[in-house]
Design an enzyme around this catalytic site. Sequence first.
Site, PDB file in Angstrom:
ATOM      1  N   ASP A 240       0.539  -1.766  -8.596  1.00 31.24           N
ATOM      2  CA  ASP A 240       1.945  -1.400  -8.458  1.00 31.24           C
ATOM      3  C   ASP A 240       2.661  -1.448  -9.804  1.00 31.24           C
ATOM      4  O   ASP A 240       3.806  -1.026  -9.911  1.00 31.24           O
ATOM      5  CB  ASP A 240       2.659  -2.322  -7.462  1.00 31.24           C
TER       6      ASP A 240
ATOM      7  N   ASP B  25       1.688 -10.592   6.397  1.00 34.91           N
ATOM      8  CA  ASP B  25       0.331 -10.841   6.876  1.00 34.91           C
ATOM      9  C   ASP B  25       0.323 -11.360   8.312  1.00 34.91           C
ATOM     10  O   ASP B  25      -0.290 -10.770   9.198  1.00 34.91           O
ATOM     11  CB  ASP B  25      -0.392 -11.810   5.940  1.00 34.91           C
TER      12      ASP B  25
END
Lengths: 712, 718
Positions: free
Chosen positions: B180, B324
């Site tokens: 990123d 998550d």
Amino acid sequence: MRTLCAGLLLAAGAQAAIAQGPAGEREVELRFEDLGVDYPIRLRTVFGQASLPLDLRANEIVTRAELELRIAHSPSLRFDLSHLSVAVNDQIIWTRPLEAADASGKVVTISLDPLLLVSRNQIRFDFVAHYAKEGECEDPTHSTLWADISNDSVLRLSLRTLDLPPTLEKMPAPWFDAAERGRLRLPFVLPGDPGLETVRAAGIVAAWFGAQADYRGADFPVQFGAAPAGHAVLFQLGGTEPALRAIRNPGDADGRLLVFSAPDEAGLVQLAQGFALGHVLMRGDSARLTRIELPPPQAAWASRRWPALDRPFALEPYLLGPSTVAGLAPGPIVYEFALPPDVFFLGRSGAFVDLDYRASRAGNPKSSLNLLLNGQYLGSTLLDAGGERRAETESRALDVEVPPQLLRGNNRLVAQFEFLRDTSKACEDFRAATLQGGIDPRSALKIARHAHFAEMPALEKLVNGGFPYSKFADLSQTALALPENPTEAEVSAALIVLGHIGRWTQDAATRVEVLPLSVLDEAVDRDLVLIAPAGAATLPPALDEAGVLKLHADGAELRTASSLAALQGRIEGRLLRDAERVAARVLVQSGGALGSLQQFESPWQRGRSIVALRTTAAADPRDVALALTDPGRNQYIEGGLVLVTPQQVSGYRVGDSYGVGRLPWWYALTRWMRHHPYLLVPLALAIALLFAAIASRLLRRHAAGRQPKTGA
Amino acid sequence: MPAPRDGGGRLTGVGWLLLAVLFAVPAYVVVVTPFALEWQALCAVVMIGAALLMRHAKSRQMLIALMVVSLLASSRYLYWRLTQTLPIGPQFDGWDLFLASGLVFAELYAYVILLFGFVQTAWPLGRKPVPLPEDESSWPTVDVFIPTYNEPLKVVRPTVLAALALDWPRDKLRIHVLDDGRREEFRTFCETVGVVHVTRADNKHAKAGNINAALKKTHGELIAIFDCDHIPTRSFLQFTVGTMMADPTVSLVQTPHHFFSPDPFERNLNTFRKVPNEGELFYGLIQDGNDFWDASFFCGSCAVLRRTALEQIGGIATETVTEDAHTSLRMHARGWTSAYINIPQAAGLATESLSAHVGQRIRWARGMAQIFRVDNPFLMKGLKAGQRICYANAMMHFFYGLPRLIFLTSPLGYLLLGADIIAAQGWMVLAYAAPHVLLATITNSRVQGRFRHSFWSEAYETVLALFILWPTLLAFINPRLGKFNVTAKGGIVNRDYFDKDIARPYYFLFLLNALGFAVGLVRFFTDAEHADTVLLNVGWTFYNLLIIGCALAVASERRQVRHSVRVRVRLPALLRRRGAQQTFEVSTLDVSDRGIALDLPEALNVEPGEPVQVVLIPQRSDVWLDGSVRRAGHGMLAMEIGEMNIEQESALVNALYGRADAWLQWRDMRAVDRPLLALREVARFGLLGGFKFTRWLGGEIVRLVSPRRQGTATQGDG
């Protein structure tokens, strides 16, 4: 005005000194104390009032009356303006200025016009007093404004009995006259060697008279055969149909006999039942049965004695005296109500009082309304609470929670207004009559969450409430057991007990049974009262074994609890060993004359109570029965064993404990746990181990299902 | 608790009902029946004694029994507490009631957590890996994702190299670095080693968005995700994929996060590899317990996910900062299952400083609170009861901030403010609370002992309590409130110092409690009537002082000596002088990515600076690493590794991190929990922390008083 209300007077048995005067006349000397005035009459403020009631028997008239007052008063009054008056039935009969010389005490004898006295009378004392000099301000409640009339003061009466024709129409007079404040003493005359059904008939009548006598208590001496002097109730077999008559006592012209007669014993019972139910038509001196069928058996606690507890009940029906009071020192507003003795509170509150009151605002803002239950302070409110100008027509609420410990079988709820004069403005015109307060009729009391359950043995519940027999007011669950051929004293004891129960039920004991001791067995499914002489032979063995006291003809032996039972008793808060020790000492000291009351669970039915009234040969069963009704002695009756000796009555919390009634399951469980605290950890461990055994099997199976399926 | 499946069908609904009543009725009696002091005290003693005996039984059945006894004691305490001790009535004021309801709330919270914790850890599954089929052609294709944003290449390199060495058919394995940061340096490295460098145009939704973007560009059946600093062992896929092949409903196979460097607690308290660290309870026990209820969830790294499952729920969840767990929750709600393999198959660096650690935990706490609001496990459709409890506990656990603060200050309400918080006699409180507290401690020690020593939870939680309080509260009120913070890694604490920013809230707590303690002592000697209540509160305050002292001790940062973390490990190695023919079979003492310490063969005589070469694990590698001797003697040779090419670097990474058994034995080396010993340890740290803090405070005061000495006293522990 202060009224010495009747409730106060009732409790004490008036012991009037009686002297025999000219023929048909008697002299009575009543001390105020005997009339129930327990404390000196206190007259306060510029205008103090007090009154006391005087009730006369219906068959007597007063020929001479004299009042001997012992007065003391404040020495600091303005004697030119202060005086005391006496009024009988609102007629002033005497008034005198007070004098400084008499302040520390003076005896005044006042003769009363006997014509003023009727059957119910009120003697009133008015105290008018001032202390301020001309031009000075006066505080109408100043503490120097006092006068006391001692309760040693005496009322002397000469009474003549009227020779009225015998009549049933004034029933229960003359056999019982509500004017009498002492214990009712009414002889019962039974045929010689009476059958137990005759005793049953007498018992039903005795219970009815017991209900009439109420708090006074009732003694029913029994004679077989001839009637004694005075009034009496007589049972006889004969005639063609059951009949009730009032006749002159052949042995005493002033005496009247209430005669129950029937061709057979069943007829006597029917007549007694009809009499108790009011199913007799009384006309003149005779009456006959109008109906013979009994009403259906009553439900538990259905008698009018007990308020319905499942919802709030209005206090109004239980009011004694006025519900509105006035003046600077107003009297109390009193309610008396009874609770079934087996009310068992499940929570931490006993009851909720929702009082609606009204009060004028003329007084000091600190004026208050106080609430007391059985002499214990419950709460209070300032009459000016809030302070905002609220209309005086509005009623306000005083809600109080009552802890369960304060509630008893008989309860006395007192609302007391305390008016204070507004002293902020000196010399303001003030009229005590503007101070008014009252309790609204819609005021109610709600009994908190409860069950009907009693921890037994509890002979104190027999004294205060007639429990467990009073639960069904028609005594459909009660039986008395007597020897096959009872003595006069034994029958008398049975009648006194039934009179005592009747006092509590206030109802017709139509379904009571009287059985011979010898037939008692497991088939008898009733709560029992046994009246049995000492000795094992008089009782079925199972019953003789069940009590803690074995009574022989000349002595007694106490069955002591096992060590385990003593330990268990200690956990439950009953110190058996201590009680046994004291009881054993009393037994030793009693000598031969020993009466006893025992309460224990029926050996045949769980939850059935048996009270055994037994005496040694030298003791009188009547004495034991009378102990139930005598307020001086019955306060000592408690627990499972009561010993009655000539010297004392003493109760002991001994015997195996048992329960009567039903608790909600959740409460019963925790109660069981409280009584077996040593089982808590074992129980917890058992739960844990058992749970773990089951859970681990299930979890293991589940875990196996979660593991990868090899070979899939 | 869900009724476990009934294989034989023997119990009908009525049977279950009867069974429930059979337990519920006596349990009710045990819980609600009030006792007088002496009986309650006796019961407390006997119950604690019984628990001390049951503790020694090895069977899991006895452990469940112990849990039940503990729950009964706690329920009994709480029932008594709620029905008998609340300060309601005319003698108490609103202030009393306010403080009391706070404490009751905290106690209720602790009770729920205890209950859920027991359910969660009732039966750790201990799942075995399923062997892969012989036929390699049936194995699925795997995409390995290594997301990174701003981490230096140095940190990412070992992970990529280790991923390349994964034991998997080359044609079925593709490694993707999801960068990123869109950095050229990364692109070059990826091209060099032959992995895919994936970038996207924006950084929307951070890591979750990064992965979702990569999902669209890849096609592997399974996706293995590693944080850029989590270095997998070569056997990672061998251990995990078998489970997915055996059961097509498995959407996730998670493995533990293992750290080979000390976290701030371990470093500052010097407990590394002695006392189980904060993460171990979760990865060692709780995830394993979750697995029993089919509720073990994705932890962001070291896991394999099934692409079809992920795509069904629209990729990684992006609504919360703990994407998550949220992703797992959604997959579970769709009927997918999960598995947890409790064997460390990857390792990484722990957070370096306390502030970083705190920052990370704030994110977790905030994220969990957000999920609790967005997709509450109690309300969500499609979950099984066990899953609801496990997820709820994972989330509610992070609400401990307020309760912990209340426990740390409650006795002060009584000692300093004179508030009647518990309307009961001191001895009575003790008689009811002692079995509650002690049985919970004993049981938890038995349940968690290998993974969390007694009383350490208090220390761990206390440090974080005040920092997560606000973020969880905000997130609970509105999931969108609060801001995102990233866990910074790779920093270094290069000097000892007292982190006063972190410790500031604890100063006040410590000073308040110290004041309360002093006031309490005075009251104990002057107020004979309430001596028992005062004593109880003084004791409680003393305990609080120790726990806060611990937090202060953690805040006292200790200097990190080395730049690279050395891993103590004995590996076989070949050693030779550079270019020489003669080799020595030796083994390593410790290894880092900068140097190796080895046994010094007696026959070898080397001087510092002399060039040497080493092969690590010669059975599997023939790559010689070049280096020079730094120290030699006393049977040890320390060697500094020189410049490495990719091949050498890969060899070092594989030898150090890539072995299948690299991290296996770490857990077994720890001491077993002994509660009293643990209490002593915690107390020692508490006193130490208190002492250090007092010294620092003294220095600060001196500095304030005499400005001339400024600069000498700023570092409390210099």
